[in-house]
Design an enzyme around this catalytic site. Structure first.
Site, PDB file in Angstrom:
ATOM      1  N   SER A  68       0.915  -1.243  -0.264  1.00  0.00           N
ATOM      2  CA  SER A  68      -0.155  -0.184  -0.023  1.00  0.00           C
ATOM      3  C   SER A  68       1.019   1.229  -0.004  1.00  0.00           C
ATOM      4  O   SER A  68       1.657   1.296  -0.865  1.00  0.00           O
ATOM      5  CB  SER A  68      -0.909  -0.127   1.325  1.00  0.00           C
ATOM      6  OG  SER A  68      -1.881   0.886   1.086  1.00  0.00           O
ATOM      7  N   ASP A  93      -9.363  -6.430  -3.955  1.00  0.00           N
ATOM      8  CA  ASP A  93      -8.886  -5.418  -3.907  1.00  0.00           C
ATOM      9  C   ASP A  93      -9.852  -4.258  -4.591  1.00  0.00           C
ATOM     10  O   ASP A  93      -9.566  -4.291  -5.727  1.00  0.00           O
ATOM     11  CB  ASP A  93      -7.467  -4.911  -3.750  1.00  0.00           C
ATOM     12  CG  ASP A  93      -6.885  -3.638  -3.310  1.00  0.00           C
ATOM     13  OD1 ASP A  93      -7.633  -2.907  -3.122  1.00  0.00           O
ATOM     14  OD2 ASP A  93      -5.648  -3.719  -2.698  1.00  0.00           O
ATOM     15  N   HIS A 126      -8.208  -5.157   0.100  1.00  0.00           N
ATOM     16  CA  HIS A 126      -6.932  -4.384   0.180  1.00  0.00           C
ATOM     17  C   HIS A 126      -5.943  -4.879   1.251  1.00  0.00           C
ATOM     18  O   HIS A 126      -4.941  -5.129   1.398  1.00  0.00           O
ATOM     19  CB  HIS A 126      -7.169  -2.889   0.189  1.00  0.00           C
ATOM     20  CG  HIS A 126      -5.641  -2.237   0.337  1.00  0.00           C
ATOM     21  ND1 HIS A 126      -5.053  -1.922  -0.849  1.00  0.00           N
ATOM     22  CD2 HIS A 126      -5.536  -1.112   1.382  1.00  0.00           C
ATOM     23  CE1 HIS A 126      -4.113  -1.270  -0.347  1.00  0.00           C
ATOM     24  NE2 HIS A 126      -4.204  -0.887   1.035  1.00  0.00           N
TER      25      HIS A 126
HETATM   26  N1  HSE Z   1      -5.046  -1.182   7.147  1.00  0.00           N
HETATM   27  C1  HSE Z   1      -4.006  -0.525   6.356  1.00  0.00           C
HETATM   28  C2  HSE Z   1      -4.622  -0.035   5.101  1.00  0.00           C
HETATM   29  C3  HSE Z   1      -3.917   0.931   4.016  1.00  0.00           C
HETATM   30  O1  HSE Z   1      -3.107   0.311   3.386  1.00  0.00           O
HETATM   31  C4  HSE Z   1      -3.575   0.613   7.096  1.00  0.00           C
HETATM   32  O2  HSE Z   1      -4.225   1.216   8.025  1.00  0.00           O
HETATM   33  O3  HSE Z   1      -2.529   1.454   7.015  1.00  0.00           O
END
Ligand code: HSE
Length: 390
Positions: free
Chosen positions: A164, A329, A359
């Site tokens: 991410s 995702d 995701h």
């Molecule tokens: N669950 C992750 C999602 C973001 O990629 C976070 O809170 O960083």
């Protein structure tokens, strides 16, 4: 036993006999020159290390966290850590991120609120930066991580790994510093922030700004409970829905009422209670100003900016790469990772993790992610044998 490599004392880095997961700080001496041309003084980078550095530091691996993650890759919650490690299952002796072999370095991101400089940190006048904290980009975050690498004496990471927002930084490392990126694993990220991603982020940041407790971002000196926690909670609810998949939520919660509550009489459905829980947890551990700063940084993400476009930028990195995404995702759909896998010369075929969890699959599907990590580190070793930690 080989000597521990010399490390600058200011970083307080790993010392013989330290437990794994040692927390340390690097204080940059010079201001950090940002992409905007502004200079950010007094940058401090909090980081944790796991495993032992080889004398030549060839076993150093950089692991980069996502939006609300931190340097606590593994280990229990405790002093300084409100949550257990976010990749606990992957990290440790014999695990994919094998601490018997690799020296893992996990910094908290620039703009964050878990030890590294961000809007809640003291500004030049000693008061919290608040809304005066400069706008930063993903490239600025990598520039800060570069300072840390230099301070630790790490010329080249055996691998850079991230999911991410961590994946965005990993890509920027590879494209901006190809000689220093031995191998690359990017999970659930894209080459550039899309309108859809920027739009979701706008809904979240609008919720924070709409909270009276936001006070234009100057709430850091306010009494406990008077900050924008309601807005931050609303932001997290919106975000969390994008991190999970609709069919997953339907299968898990359906239309069920939260036990003891009646939605027809003002009570909550289970899914509402679930989102309340995630909102409550985040507001206890995260700063709203950081949330806005990091959201803007993610919106800036575009590996092709000033580099002749995405394809030309990605062609700069020819090292081994592995790109993975999650089939369900809806925020960073698989098509975006396919684009990366096609354009990176050293990437094998796209690794699609078949999972219902959306995701967040890069955090939840630890078996499958672990297999990818092993594969990447195996390739990194074959290309450039790293000296194991002592
Ligand atoms: N669950 C992750 C999602 C973001 O990629 C976070 O809170 O960083």
């Amino acid at each position: 036993m080989p000597a521990t490599p010399p490390l600058p004392p200011a970083t307080g880095a790993w010392r013989e006999g330290d437990p794994p997961g040692r927390r340390a700080w690097h204080h940059a001496e010079a201001p950090l020159l940002l992409e905007s041309g502004r200079r950010l003084p007094g940058v401090r980078i909090a980081y944790e290390t796991f495993g032992r550095p080889a004398p030549d530091l060839s076993n150093a691996v950089l692991v980069l966290h996502a939006l609300t993650g931190d340097s606590h890759l593994a280990g229990p919650a405790g002093p300084g850590h409100r949550a257990p490690g976010w990749w606990d299952a992957l990290t440790g002796p014999g695990r994919p991120l094998d601490t018997d072999h690799w020296f893992l370095v996990v910094p908290n991101v620039l703009g964050g609120c878990q030890g590294t400089t961000g809007p809640a940190s003291p500004g030049p006048d000693g008061r919290p930066w608040g809304p005066d904290f400069p706008r930063i980009t993903v490239r600025d975050q990598v520039a800060a991580e570069l300072l840390l690498a230099d301070a630790l004496g790490i010329d080249r990471w055996a691998a850079v790994i991230g999911g991410s927002m961590g994946g965005m930084r990993a890509l920027e490392w590879a494209v901006g510093h190809p000689q220093r990126t031995g191998a690359l694993l990017v999970l659930a990220a894209s080459a550039a922030a899309t309108a859809d991603q920027i739009g979701w982020s706008a809904a979240q940041t609008a919720a924070i700004r709409a909270d009276r407790g936001w006070q234009g971002g100057r709430y850091h000196d306010a009494a406990p409970g008077e900050g924008p926690h309601l807005g931050l909670g609303a932001a997290r609810r919106i975000a969390h829905l994008t991190y999970r998949a609709g069919p997953e939520l339907d299968a898990r919660f359906g239309r069920a009422a939260q036990p003891g509550e009646d939605p027809a009489a003002g009570g909550r459905h289970q899914v509402e209670s679930y989102l309340d829980h995630h909102a409550d947890k985040l507001t206890r551990r995260f700063d709203a100003g950081s949330y806005l700063t990091l959201s803007a940084a993610m919106n800036s993400h575009d590996v092709g900016r000033d580099r002749g476009g995405t394809a030309a930028a990605l062609a700069r990195y020819r090292g081994p790469a592995l790109i993975a995404g999650i089939t369900s995702d809806r925020l960073y759909p698989l098509s975006q990772q396919r684009e990366l896998a096609h354009a990176l010369p050293g990437a094998g075929p796209l690794a699609a993790i078949d999972s219902p969890h959306g995701h967040d699959g890069f955090l939840v599907e630890t078996d499958r992610v672990g297999r990818l990590v092993r594969r990447l580190l195996g390739r990194a070793l074959a290309d450039h044998p790293a000296t194991p930690g002592p």
